[in-house]
Design a protein around this motif. Structure first.
Motif, PDB file in Angstrom:
ATOM      1  N   ASN A   5      43.768  -8.834   5.672  1.00  0.00           N
ATOM      2  CA  ASN A   5      43.482 -10.113   5.007  1.00  0.00           C
ATOM      3  C   ASN A   5      43.024  -9.894   3.568  1.00  0.00           C
ATOM      4  O   ASN A   5      43.429 -10.625   2.660  1.00  0.00           O
ATOM      5  N   HIS A   6      42.180  -8.899   3.367  1.00  0.00           N
ATOM      6  CA  HIS A   6      41.713  -8.585   2.015  1.00  0.00           C
ATOM      7  C   HIS A   6      42.913  -8.227   1.119  1.00  0.00           C
ATOM      8  O   HIS A   6      43.006  -8.665  -0.028  1.00  0.00           O
TER       9      HIS A   6
ATOM     10  N   THR B 176      46.187  -9.072   1.535  1.00  0.00           N
ATOM     11  CA  THR B 176      47.066 -10.209   1.234  1.00  0.00           C
ATOM     12  C   THR B 176      46.383 -11.201   0.296  1.00  0.00           C
ATOM     13  O   THR B 176      47.043 -11.790  -0.555  1.00  0.00           O
ATOM     14  N   ASP B 177      45.062 -11.346   0.415  1.00  0.00           N
ATOM     15  CA  ASP B 177      44.324 -12.206  -0.516  1.00  0.00           C
ATOM     16  C   ASP B 177      44.447 -11.705  -1.955  1.00  0.00           C
ATOM     17  O   ASP B 177      44.309 -12.482  -2.897  1.00  0.00           O
ATOM     18  N   ARG B 178      44.727 -10.423  -2.089  1.00  0.00           N
ATOM     19  CA  ARG B 178      44.801  -9.808  -3.418  1.00  0.00           C
ATOM     20  C   ARG B 178      46.232  -9.388  -3.762  1.00  0.00           C
ATOM     21  O   ARG B 178      46.454  -8.463  -4.523  1.00  0.00           O
ATOM     22  N   SER B 179      47.188 -10.087  -3.196  1.00  0.00           N
ATOM     23  CA  SER B 179      48.617  -9.902  -3.511  1.00  0.00           C
ATOM     24  C   SER B 179      49.147  -8.505  -3.201  1.00  0.00           C
ATOM     25  O   SER B 179      50.092  -8.036  -3.831  1.00  0.00           O
TER      26      SER B 179
END
Length: 167
Positions: free
Chosen positions: A62-63, A65-68
């Motif tokens: 999740n971290h 994907t949250d940061r592309s």
């Protein structure tokens, strides 16, 4: 500097995702070994631990994907779990937690070197979590050693650990 997670740190996060999922596999096997020894409470404890490791992998994903970044699960090499006793199982568990703890510390060092401030809160959470994990497993292992071959003590521990619910 952008918030995007790239380069060496993104690769290291992917490696950590794989390690967390490998840990889940190790814990699943330890649960099987305890089922074979007719200790359903301890088996359930290990199954709950496996579920927690999957949650840890998801936190990293999740971290990312949250940061592309693009999380990718790498090839897993689950170590062969060869246990003959409850003490063996918790010793294997502690050794694996220590390996994960060091991997988290390495991630933290890399985030510092790369100047990646955005990863630090997540890594702090994991550092705290690993301190707790090692302490818990270490305490259970100490108690197993105290119990030794006392069947009633082992059954009592099995009953106590059965209270842990899978997440």
């Amino acid at each position: 500097m952008s918030m995007e997670l790239t380069g060496k740190l993104a690769e290291a996060f992917n490696n950590q995702v794989t390690l967390e999922l490998t840990a889940a596999t190790v814990y699943r096997q330890l649960a099987i070994e305890m089922d074979v020894l007719s200790l359903p409470g301890i088996a359930g404890w290990f199954r709950a631990q496996a579920g927690e490791e999957i949650e840890h992998a998801e936190k990293f994903m999740n971290h990312m994907t949250d940061r592309s970044a693009h999380p990718k699960i790498g090839e897993q090499h689950a170590p062969v779990v060869n246990v003959k006793s409850v003490a063996d199982a918790f010793a294997a568990s502690l050794a694996h937690e220590q390996k994960v703890s060091e991997a988290i510390r390495e991630l933290y060092r890399l985030a510092q070197t790369e100047g990646d401030i955005d990863s630090i809160p997540l890594l702090h959470w994991f550092i705290d979590e690993q301190v707790e994990e090692e302490a818990t497993v270490g305490e259970i292992l100490d108690r197993v050693k105290l119990i030794g071959n006392d069947g009633s003590g082992l059954l009592r521990l099995d009953a106590e650990l059965s209270s842990r619910k899978e997440s």
